[in-house]
Design a protein around this motif. Structure first.
Motif, PDB file in Angstrom:
ATOM      1  N   GLU A  11     -28.919 -98.663 -16.141  1.00 38.70           N
ATOM      2  CA  GLU A  11     -27.897 -97.887 -16.856  1.00 38.70           C
ATOM      3  C   GLU A  11     -26.833 -97.390 -15.870  1.00 38.70           C
ATOM      4  N   ILE A  12     -27.269 -96.958 -14.705  1.00 37.96           N
ATOM      5  CA  ILE A  12     -26.317 -96.513 -13.679  1.00 37.96           C
ATOM      6  C   ILE A  12     -25.398 -97.669 -13.291  1.00 37.96           C
ATOM      7  N   PHE A  13     -25.954 -98.837 -13.083  1.00 36.44           N
ATOM      8  CA  PHE A  13     -25.161-100.019 -12.739  1.00 36.44           C
ATOM      9  C   PHE A  13     -24.127-100.322 -13.827  1.00 36.44           C
ATOM     10  N   ARG A  14     -24.564-100.320 -15.081  1.00 35.75           N
ATOM     11  CA  ARG A  14     -23.644-100.601 -16.192  1.00 35.75           C
ATOM     12  C   ARG A  14     -22.513 -99.588 -16.253  1.00 35.75           C
ATOM     13  N   LEU A  15     -22.857 -98.314 -16.115  1.00 30.26           N
ATOM     14  CA  LEU A  15     -21.842 -97.267 -16.173  1.00 30.26           C
ATOM     15  C   LEU A  15     -20.854 -97.382 -15.013  1.00 30.26           C
ATOM     16  N   MET A  16     -21.341 -97.799 -13.862  1.00 34.34           N
ATOM     17  CA  MET A  16     -20.443 -97.999 -12.724  1.00 34.34           C
ATOM     18  C   MET A  16     -19.478 -99.155 -12.978  1.00 34.34           C
ATOM     19  N   LEU A  17     -19.956-100.213 -13.640  1.00 35.24           N
ATOM     20  CA  LEU A  17     -19.057-101.322 -13.996  1.00 35.24           C
ATOM     21  C   LEU A  17     -17.993-100.846 -14.987  1.00 35.24           C
ATOM     22  N   LEU A  77     -26.850 -94.167  -3.836  1.00 31.97           N
ATOM     23  CA  LEU A  77     -26.832 -92.706  -3.904  1.00 31.97           C
ATOM     24  C   LEU A  77     -27.173 -92.210  -5.303  1.00 31.97           C
ATOM     25  N   LYS A  78     -26.620 -92.864  -6.305  1.00 32.88           N
ATOM     26  CA  LYS A  78     -26.881 -92.440  -7.685  1.00 32.88           C
ATOM     27  C   LYS A  78     -28.328 -92.702  -8.080  1.00 32.88           C
ATOM     28  N   VAL A  79     -28.866 -93.846  -7.694  1.00 34.24           N
ATOM     29  CA  VAL A  79     -30.257 -94.174  -8.028  1.00 34.24           C
ATOM     30  C   VAL A  79     -31.209 -93.237  -7.296  1.00 34.24           C
ATOM     31  N   ALA A  80     -30.864 -92.843  -6.079  1.00 30.03           N
ATOM     32  CA  ALA A  80     -31.724 -91.937  -5.307  1.00 30.03           C
ATOM     33  C   ALA A  80     -31.866 -90.587  -5.992  1.00 30.03           C
TER      34      ALA A  80
END
Length: 104
Positions: A11-17, A77-80
């Protein structure tokens, strides 16, 4: 096992895209044109209906002028900052045992 399309790290990856597209002031249809894909491809990728693989990410990165190193650092950083139970296990599945045929 959690659905990899809906785990927190993806979800973090998608939101970053999505943020990268918006930062470039592009609509989904405009990004789709740059990718030479239909608008539905971008929509499904952003909404999590379809998973973006590495080669596809590289195309998104080129179209959105994403600095891949910086994107990767921001992602880490966000995943951490999310709890381990929210992240799908990244372990490699064990190979299945292959049964040898018996010679009679």
């Amino acid at each position: 096992m959690a659905d990899p399309l809906h785990d927190k790290s993806y979800e973090i990856f998608r939101l970053m895209l999505i943020d990268a597209r918006i930062a470039r002031d592009l609509q989904q249809v405009e990004l789709a044109e740059l990718l030479k894909k239909p608008q539905s491809y971008v929509s499904k990728s952003e909404s999590g209906v379809r998973r973006v693989d590495f080669a596809e990410f590289m195309s998104f990165a080129a179209a959105l002028d994403i600095d891949i190193g910086e994107f990767s650092n921001q992602y880490r950083l966000k995943v951490a900052n999310i709890s381990p139970d929210q992240i799908q296990s990244a372990t490699i599945p064990r190979p299945r045992k292959v049964m040898k045929k018996r010679v009679e």
